[in-house]
Design a protein around this motif. Structure first.
Motif, PDB file in Angstrom:
ATOM      1  N   UNK A   1       1.079  -1.146  -0.137  1.00  0.00           N
ATOM      2  CA  UNK A   1       0.101  -0.037   0.086  1.00  0.00           C
ATOM      3  C   UNK A   1       0.845   1.274  -0.051  1.00  0.00           C
ATOM      4  N   UNK A   2       1.931   1.372   0.896  1.00  0.00           N
ATOM      5  CA  UNK A   2       2.611   2.322   1.046  1.00  0.00           C
ATOM      6  C   UNK A   2       3.902   2.552  -0.145  1.00  0.00           C
ATOM      7  N   UNK A   3       4.135   1.317  -0.797  1.00  0.00           N
ATOM      8  CA  UNK A   3       5.150   1.533  -1.779  1.00  0.00           C
ATOM      9  C   UNK A   3       4.767   0.956  -3.113  1.00  0.00           C
ATOM     10  N   UNK A   4       4.378   1.759  -3.848  1.00  0.00           N
ATOM     11  CA  UNK A   4       3.740   1.330  -5.329  1.00  0.00           C
ATOM     12  C   UNK A   4       4.849   0.760  -6.178  1.00  0.00           C
ATOM     13  N   UNK A   5       6.506   1.341  -5.676  1.00  0.00           N
ATOM     14  CA  UNK A   5       7.563   0.844  -6.214  1.00  0.00           C
ATOM     15  C   UNK A   5       7.674  -0.651  -6.043  1.00  0.00           C
ATOM     16  N   UNK A   6       7.176  -1.391  -4.861  1.00  0.00           N
ATOM     17  CA  UNK A   6       7.302  -2.529  -4.411  1.00  0.00           C
ATOM     18  C   UNK A   6       6.546  -3.676  -5.143  1.00  0.00           C
ATOM     19  N   UNK A   7       7.281  -4.645  -5.527  1.00  0.00           N
ATOM     20  CA  UNK A   7       6.406  -5.826  -6.069  1.00  0.00           C
ATOM     21  C   UNK A   7       6.646  -7.208  -5.558  1.00  0.00           C
ATOM     22  N   UNK A   8       7.416  -7.125  -4.354  1.00  0.00           N
ATOM     23  CA  UNK A   8       7.824  -8.386  -3.730  1.00  0.00           C
ATOM     24  C   UNK A   8       8.428  -8.027  -2.461  1.00  0.00           C
ATOM     25  N   UNK A   9       7.878  -8.652  -1.482  1.00  0.00           N
ATOM     26  CA  UNK A   9       8.356  -8.521   0.167  1.00  0.00           C
ATOM     27  C   UNK A   9       8.748 -10.001   0.711  1.00  0.00           C
ATOM     28  N   UNK A  10       9.910  -9.822   1.210  1.00  0.00           N
ATOM     29  CA  UNK A  10      10.451 -11.138   1.825  1.00  0.00           C
ATOM     30  C   UNK A  10      10.370 -10.669   3.572  1.00  0.00           C
ATOM     31  N   UNK A  11       9.999 -11.673   4.341  1.00  0.00           N
ATOM     32  CA  UNK A  11      10.042 -11.590   5.834  1.00  0.00           C
ATOM     33  C   UNK A  11      10.621 -12.667   6.367  1.00  0.00           C
ATOM     34  N   UNK A  12      11.902 -12.557   7.210  1.00  0.00           N
ATOM     35  CA  UNK A  12      12.270 -13.769   7.482  1.00  0.00           C
ATOM     36  C   UNK A  12      13.099 -13.548   8.818  1.00  0.00           C
ATOM     37  N   UNK A  13      13.710 -14.571   9.311  1.00  0.00           N
ATOM     38  CA  UNK A  13      14.488 -14.734  10.739  1.00  0.00           C
ATOM     39  C   UNK A  13      15.874 -15.103  10.553  1.00  0.00           C
TER      40      UNK A  13
END
Lengths: 277, 277, 277, 277
Positions: free
Chosen positions: C121-133
């Motif tokens: 929503x906040x980043x129209x330039x972003x098409x992929x997100x990774x969340x990891x540990x």
């Protein structure tokens, strides 16, 4: 057609189950004997140890392990000068305690075989010798940190682990940090004394046992304890060391688990080395 | 029916033994020659080195290794710009010492191929160059720690290992930490000088050899020694370093083990890369 | 009989060469497109990324990766709540930017899918997100060490990597260190700002990209740089950091190597995951 | 001929896809129940746990895991004294809470089985016990560093993790750092108290759970958190710890992910252990 296909598939499955993976035949377990009786069995043990110590990251392209000849205490078996992970039965040489190669062979022996000969000469109780350069042993030796048993099974080293640093760079045939002369070999044996292991500056370690499975086992325990000790010393200024009395007490009651550790290492090695199954 | 099934099973077993695992044909060992005579052999060596250095965690998706053309000292072989672990013979390009791609190809070359060309120009004794970013070399370079031989076989670096940090961020076509211009390439070659290896700030290392197996071997020894050195320096304020005289002495008597290390790396690489068996 | 057997053996060899190992079909390479055009292709990419990040030790049983729907920028694809290494196409859900699951499914979604929605929503330039540990990211976040690019390709993080520590333990539906409410999701997106990555205390990291291969790549580079940075800071009181100008310069000229890294990770993943070949 | 060959190839491919690799049957997932109802199922769980903990580097040739008999709370299942990675159903013994072996068997039990019995006696809420010597747990125990939850899922240890160091070297049948007498077993259970885990000087750790998948999971999380904590403490003098309130809050809302972690460990174990597929 269908039946034939099924047969093939079933056959392939059968073969796969039996030979391809797993199904490591552990029936040998019940017959475990850490001290082979014949030269032939001894040679097979030496091959196994080479592969196991490679698989456990004790050996890389360097390192060697030997076993005293059960048919002649004045000779021992050791691979020719190749990487331990490639050793097969045909590579094993019989060598006498002065380092003379007995086996008729065109293959070159390890230049450091004198380490083994000198120790067998000085230590009638020793039947197997490992010389290796595991990274963590090199770190401890070069850091000059005194080995202390930290995990209970490392109490087998209750007699201490000296650090060898008496290399001769001036003697006629001296090869510096390599142990290739009888004089250097005897010095190595003298400083090892009655102990089970020794670290060597710029070089690695030597570990001995009354059997090959024991020497293999002790080498791995040595390395694991080094990792724990260096880690604990880094995490704390006052790590807990065993007292000398504690490690002596433990070191003397331990020892029943040799079959367990051997089978474990063999199984891991076979998983990684299909040609050894 | 039964017979047929048995045949299939036996056939499959035979095939499995021969091709699937193990049974890596090491007959080549006896014919080991670290310096190929033909361009064709050279290309095969470059493929092997790419796979080996990937398998030994020297390369990740980056890194490159080259070999001077044995048929023309003014060109060298190097992969096109792909991950080293994917390199096959069809990916190898012939490049001249100014970085011009000779091979007719639609494939893009590595932008840093000038590292190789500049070194071959400055060092007629060098026939193979490795450029890589192994984690431990990056740590040492960025820490600014001076490399010191710690394990005996690292004495091959007795001439020292400088740390490169003369990147040009202002020149017209400069690409910062990448070495892509002739000027930067020549600077790299000048600071490497007559030595076997160099670390590079924010980048990794360069290692050279008179043969490809030597350059591969030396790169791995460099990394292993770095691990030992950083570990020993962390474990002690006064780790034992070889004296300059000792490392020079050792560095000059070492070198007989090249076939042993090469066969070891090849075997490990083949275990991990079925398409290379 | 003999002929038949030979056929079987040859057939088996053929099959083995083609399907069993290796021979990973890399023809896709030439058609590499980091931005899929259809939802179907997007789903396949999400499966690949789950397997790759598991294989590269970024994910363990936790972690998730998403891709914005190329057919609808207001939804994204992400696995249902299972371990990433087990994800197949049937597990991928379509979720809207408020975290509402669009796909008809009995499967539970990840409770933290709001991280992805808030960032898209906040980043129209972003098409992929990774969340990891990944362990090293956790170490750096909990140590409170400021990330600094150390290896040249980590210059992509020239805008900095903030450390998130604004968890809400008091809000009505707050789940502490988990990001499960829109409020927490929006806070996460706000603190990430225009950057490519963020560390999170007691939690791990978030990395974004304009394509899925980029987000995967950047996550691995983030981790590798952390290892180098923590190592260099431990080995020296004055490690060499890139200046802000240097990392900005480098970060802006990098980027041509995406196909190379993607093919590398895919190849490694396929070697380890026969069901993905 | 051709058709036959094709059949064989297709058959082999089919078999390969189904049995050889991958295609791990995960249909069991939907039926996941962490608490088996029958002794038979319990035995299968114990085998799985032995293999998983070996595969995750929690066990080496040492270590044991047990499960309370779902058909009789006064006995538990545990392997005979062999390396955990070799355990199969035939190796599982039924043992009572005083350590008496119920199963008719010629096999020797673990000498430390009293650890399990004493804890089951003291803790009716516990149905599974892991005793192991993972390197990192040994480092933390010997360093005397107090365990602190650092990564969110380690909040399950909000009750603290004591360090056991009350070994008896003087009692009649005392075995030093081994826990083999009822007195030592009861001391171990008393110091563990109501908690989920305990470290042990010179020895390793004990982790308990109300189910076997939970105990397996918690052991791995314990180890991972130790790596993060020791790393963060080394990288900073003021690492961020969870407050007691935070870890208690988190520790109580966590717990829904057991099926996810179990399937992950099972899948990894099966990839590495073809005989378990």
């Amino acid at each position: 057609m269908r039946t034939k296909k099924k047969c093939v598939v079933l056959g392939a499955m059968f073969f796969a189950c039996l030979f391809l993976f797993g199904s490591l035949d552990l029936s040998a377990q019940s017959a475990f004997n850490p001290k082979p009786k014949t030269a032939q069995e001894a040679i097979e043990f030496v091959v196994m140890a080479n592969r196991i110590l490679s698989n456990e990251n004790i050996f890389d392209y360097l390192g060697h392990v030997s076993l005293r000849n059960p048919e002649n205490p004045n000779t021992f078996f050791i691979s020719r000068a190749i990487a331990p992970d490639l050793v097969t039965k045909g590579d094993i040489l019989e060598v006498d305690l002065d380092g003379k190669v007995i086996t008729q062979s065109k293959f070159a022996p390890y230049s450091e075989r004198i380490i083994h000969g000198s120790i067998y000469k000085a230590r009638p109780d020793v039947n197997s010798v490992v010389h290796a350069h595991p990274i963590d042993a090199c770190i401890m030796a070069n850091a000059g940190v005194q080995f202390r048993p930290m995990i209970h099974h490392a109490a087998i080293f209750w007699q201490g682990v000296p650090i060898y640093d008496e290399y001769d760079f001036t003697a006629p045939k001296a090869t510096g940090f390599l142990v290739t002369t009888k004089e250097e070999g005897d010095r190595v044996a003298r400083i090892l004394g009655p102990r089970k292991a020794m670290l060597m500056v710029a070089h690695g370690c030597i570990v001995v046992g009354d059997s090959l499975p024991y020497a293999v086992y002790a080498t791995i325990v040595l390395r694991d304890n080094i990792v724990v000790q260096l880690g604990a010393e880094q995490a704390s200024r006052q790590p807990k060391y065993m007292s000398e009395a504690q490690s002596k007490h433990m070191g003397q009651i331990l020892g029943g688990g040799l079959e367990r550790s051997w089978n474990y290492y063999v199984n891991r090695m076979k998983k990684a080395n299909p040609d050894m199954r």
